[in-house]
Design a protein around this motif. Structure first.
Motif, mmCIF file in Angstrom:
data_model
loop_
_atom_site.group_PDB
_atom_site.id
_atom_site.type_symbol
_atom_site.label_atom_id
_atom_site.label_comp_id
_atom_site.label_asym_id
_atom_site.label_seq_id
_atom_site.Cartn_x
_atom_site.Cartn_y
_atom_site.Cartn_z
ATOM 1 N N ALA A 32 -1.616 -2.867 3.613
ATOM 2 C CA ALA A 32 -0.277 -2.175 2.677
ATOM 3 C C ALA A 32 -2.032 -1.447 3.113
ATOM 4 O O ALA A 32 -0.726 0.037 2.320
ATOM 5 C CB ALA A 32 -0.540 -3.477 1.088
ATOM 6 N N PHE A 33 -2.627 -0.986 2.910
ATOM 7 C CA PHE A 33 -3.666 0.572 3.038
ATOM 8 C C PHE A 33 -3.509 1.058 3.797
ATOM 9 O O PHE A 33 -3.449 2.335 3.302
ATOM 10 C CB PHE A 33 -4.822 -0.218 2.518
ATOM 11 N N THR A 34 -3.592 0.517 5.007
ATOM 12 C CA THR A 34 -3.491 1.514 6.121
ATOM 13 C C THR A 34 -1.986 2.585 6.109
ATOM 14 O O THR A 34 -1.627 3.445 6.163
ATOM 15 C CB THR A 34 -2.525 1.244 7.637
ATOM 16 N N PHE A 35 -0.671 1.738 5.240
ATOM 17 C CA PHE A 35 0.921 1.980 4.706
ATOM 18 C C PHE A 35 0.079 3.360 3.436
ATOM 19 O O PHE A 35 1.340 4.556 3.689
ATOM 20 C CB PHE A 35 1.849 0.853 4.469
ATOM 21 N N LEU A 36 -0.124 2.406 2.772
ATOM 22 C CA LEU A 36 -0.992 3.664 1.668
ATOM 23 C C LEU A 36 -1.670 4.938 2.014
ATOM 24 O O LEU A 36 -1.210 5.574 1.613
ATOM 25 C CB LEU A 36 -1.200 2.539 0.367
ATOM 26 N N ALA A 37 -2.638 4.747 2.721
ATOM 27 C CA ALA A 37 -2.812 5.911 2.895
ATOM 28 C C ALA A 37 -2.146 6.711 4.450
ATOM 29 O O ALA A 37 -2.514 8.156 3.720
ATOM 30 C CB ALA A 37 -4.424 5.469 3.968
#
Length: 115
Positions: A32-37
């Motif tokens: 999810a952090f890759t999507f958020l970034a």
């Protein structure tokens, strides 16, 4: 459908297929952090898959264009020390905190999961 885990690279094909089949997709876990970034959210020291930032942004756009909901976390669990799991806290991801001046995940912290 809920999809989580560490690596976008391992799930990208499944995620694209889900956009065609599912009405709602919730992305969790470290990926999810890759999507958020990719959406411009500061994720501190969290490991993201740099090569997947642009593809995840395209995926979010494609889901919206298809009338599907691709949901990203509204809050996340953060820690300053990955060796001390008890030293975590939940921080919200809101428009007022997600900026370079005031990041949701502080620059010295790691995002470890959805809140």
């Amino acid at each position: 459908v809920v999809v989580g885990g560490a690596k976008v690279a391992d799930k990208i094909g499944v995620l694209w297929a889900l956009i065609e089949k599912a009405d709602v997709i919730l992305v969790g876990g470290r990926m999810a952090f890759t999507f958020l970034a990719g959406q411009g959210v500061s994720v501190g020291k969290t490991q993201v898959e740099e090569a997947w930032l642009e593809p995840t942004t395209r995926m979010v756009d494609a889901a919206a264009k298809a009338g599907k909901l691709l949901l990203l976390p509204h809050d996340v669990l953060v820690s300053e020390d990955l060796d001390r799991p008890a030293a975590t806290r939940v921080v919200p991801l809101t428009p007022t905190c997600c900026s370079k001046e005031a990041p949701c995940v502080p620059s010295g912290s790691y995002g470890v999961d959805i809140g």
